[in-house]
Design a protein around this motif. Structure first.
Motif, short mmCIF file in Angstrom:
data_model
loop_
_atom_site.label_atom_id
_atom_site.label_comp_id
_atom_site.label_asym_id
_atom_site.label_seq_id
_atom_site.Cartn_x
_atom_site.Cartn_y
_atom_site.Cartn_z
N ILE A 1 -10.19 -34.08 36.45
CA ILE A 1 -11.43 -34.10 37.23
C ILE A 1 -12.40 -33.03 36.72
O ILE A 1 -13.61 -33.23 36.70
N ALA A 2 -11.87 -31.90 36.27
CA ALA A 2 -12.70 -30.81 35.79
C ALA A 2 -13.23 -31.04 34.37
O ALA A 2 -14.13 -30.32 33.93
N MET A 3 -12.68 -32.01 33.69
CA MET A 3 -13.01 -32.24 32.28
C MET A 3 -14.43 -32.78 32.10
O MET A 3 -14.91 -33.58 32.89
N GLY A 4 -15.10 -32.30 31.04
CA GLY A 4 -16.38 -32.85 30.65
C GLY A 4 -17.59 -32.27 31.35
O GLY A 4 -18.70 -32.80 31.22
N HIS A 5 -17.44 -31.21 32.10
CA HIS A 5 -18.57 -30.53 32.75
C HIS A 5 -18.21 -29.06 32.91
O HIS A 5 -17.16 -28.62 32.44
N VAL A 6 -19.05 -28.28 33.55
CA VAL A 6 -18.83 -26.84 33.67
C VAL A 6 -17.47 -26.52 34.31
O VAL A 6 -16.89 -25.46 34.05
N GLY A 7 -16.94 -27.43 35.10
CA GLY A 7 -15.64 -27.21 35.76
C GLY A 7 -14.50 -26.97 34.80
O GLY A 7 -13.51 -26.33 35.15
N MET A 8 -14.61 -27.48 33.57
CA MET A 8 -13.52 -27.31 32.61
C MET A 8 -13.32 -25.85 32.21
O MET A 8 -12.26 -25.48 31.73
N LYS A 9 -14.33 -25.01 32.48
CA LYS A 9 -14.18 -23.59 32.18
C LYS A 9 -13.27 -22.88 33.19
O LYS A 9 -12.90 -21.73 32.98
N TYR A 10 -12.92 -23.56 34.26
CA TYR A 10 -12.14 -22.94 35.32
C TYR A 10 -10.65 -23.28 35.27
O TYR A 10 -9.85 -22.64 35.93
N SER A 11 -10.30 -24.25 34.49
CA SER A 11 -8.91 -24.70 34.47
C SER A 11 -7.95 -23.59 34.04
O SER A 11 -6.97 -23.31 34.74
N LEU A 12 -8.19 -22.96 32.91
CA LEU A 12 -7.29 -21.92 32.42
C LEU A 12 -7.33 -20.65 33.26
O LEU A 12 -6.30 -20.03 33.50
N VAL A 13 -8.52 -20.25 33.72
CA VAL A 13 -8.60 -19.00 34.48
C VAL A 13 -7.88 -19.11 35.82
O VAL A 13 -7.47 -18.08 36.38
N THR A 14 -7.70 -20.31 36.33
CA THR A 14 -6.97 -20.43 37.60
C THR A 14 -5.53 -19.98 37.47
O THR A 14 -4.93 -19.57 38.45
N ARG A 15 -4.99 -20.01 36.27
CA ARG A 15 -3.60 -19.53 36.08
C ARG A 15 -3.49 -18.06 36.46
O ARG A 15 -2.53 -17.64 37.11
N VAL B 1 5.77 -21.11 47.76
CA VAL B 1 4.40 -21.26 47.29
C VAL B 1 4.16 -22.74 46.99
O VAL B 1 4.87 -23.34 46.19
N SER B 2 3.17 -23.31 47.65
CA SER B 2 2.88 -24.73 47.46
C SER B 2 1.42 -24.92 47.09
O SER B 2 0.53 -24.38 47.74
N SER B 3 1.18 -25.72 46.07
CA SER B 3 -0.19 -26.04 45.69
C SER B 3 -0.56 -27.45 46.15
O SER B 3 -1.44 -28.09 45.56
N TYR B 4 0.08 -27.89 47.23
CA TYR B 4 -0.30 -29.18 47.83
C TYR B 4 -1.79 -29.15 48.15
O TYR B 4 -2.31 -28.16 48.67
N ASN B 5 -2.48 -30.23 47.82
CA ASN B 5 -3.88 -30.37 48.19
C ASN B 5 -4.28 -31.84 48.06
O ASN B 5 -3.46 -32.67 47.66
N GLU B 6 -5.48 -32.14 48.42
CA GLU B 6 -5.96 -33.52 48.42
C GLU B 6 -7.00 -33.79 47.34
O GLU B 6 -7.80 -34.72 47.47
N ILE B 7 -7.00 -32.98 46.26
CA ILE B 7 -7.93 -33.21 45.16
C ILE B 7 -7.21 -33.36 43.81
O ILE B 7 -7.76 -33.91 42.88
#
Length: 115
Positions: free
Chosen positions: A80-94, A37-43
């Motif tokens: 990158i997700a910090m400080g906008h609506v994206g920060m709500k997605y960080s934990l749920v991605t686990r 399982v690899s989480s390689y990405n370009e972001i």
């Protein structure tokens, strides 16, 4: 081996045909199938080098007598997700990562897993 459920016997001929279509040989299919399982990405900056690590892991699996099968996991960069609506997605991605990895492992009956 768990993977025998997808690659052994006359009743699994359709399953094997799909594995052959991916380029796997009879020799490779006789070995344990080890998911990588690899989480390689370009972001996500910390994940940019994971492609090289995953390739080294695959080489190690081959050297140990297994057949590596790589599949992806998603990743969110907290910075990158910090400080906008994206920060709500960080934990749920686990949960998404855990659930999608479990789905891949169970659907494809891997004999082992490297994450």
């Amino acid at each position: 081996m768990r993977s025998e459920q997808i690659k052994t016997g006359v009743e699994r001929t359709p399953n094997r045909s799909l594995l052959y279509a991916l380029g796997y040989t009879d020799e490779e299919l006789s070995r344990p199938l080890i998911g990588v399982v690899s989480s390689y990405n370009e972001i996500v900056p910390g994940h940019m080098g994971l492609d090289k690590i995953a390739e080294a892991v695959k080489a190690g699996i081959r050297a140990a007598g297994g057949t590596p099968v790589m599949f992806p996991a998603i990743a969110v960069c907290d910075g990158i997700a910090m400080g906008h609506v994206g920060m709500k997605y960080s934990l749920v991605t686990r949960d998404l990562i855990a659930d999608s990895t479990e789905a891949m492992v169970m659907a494809h009956q891997f004999d082992g897993l490297v994450m």
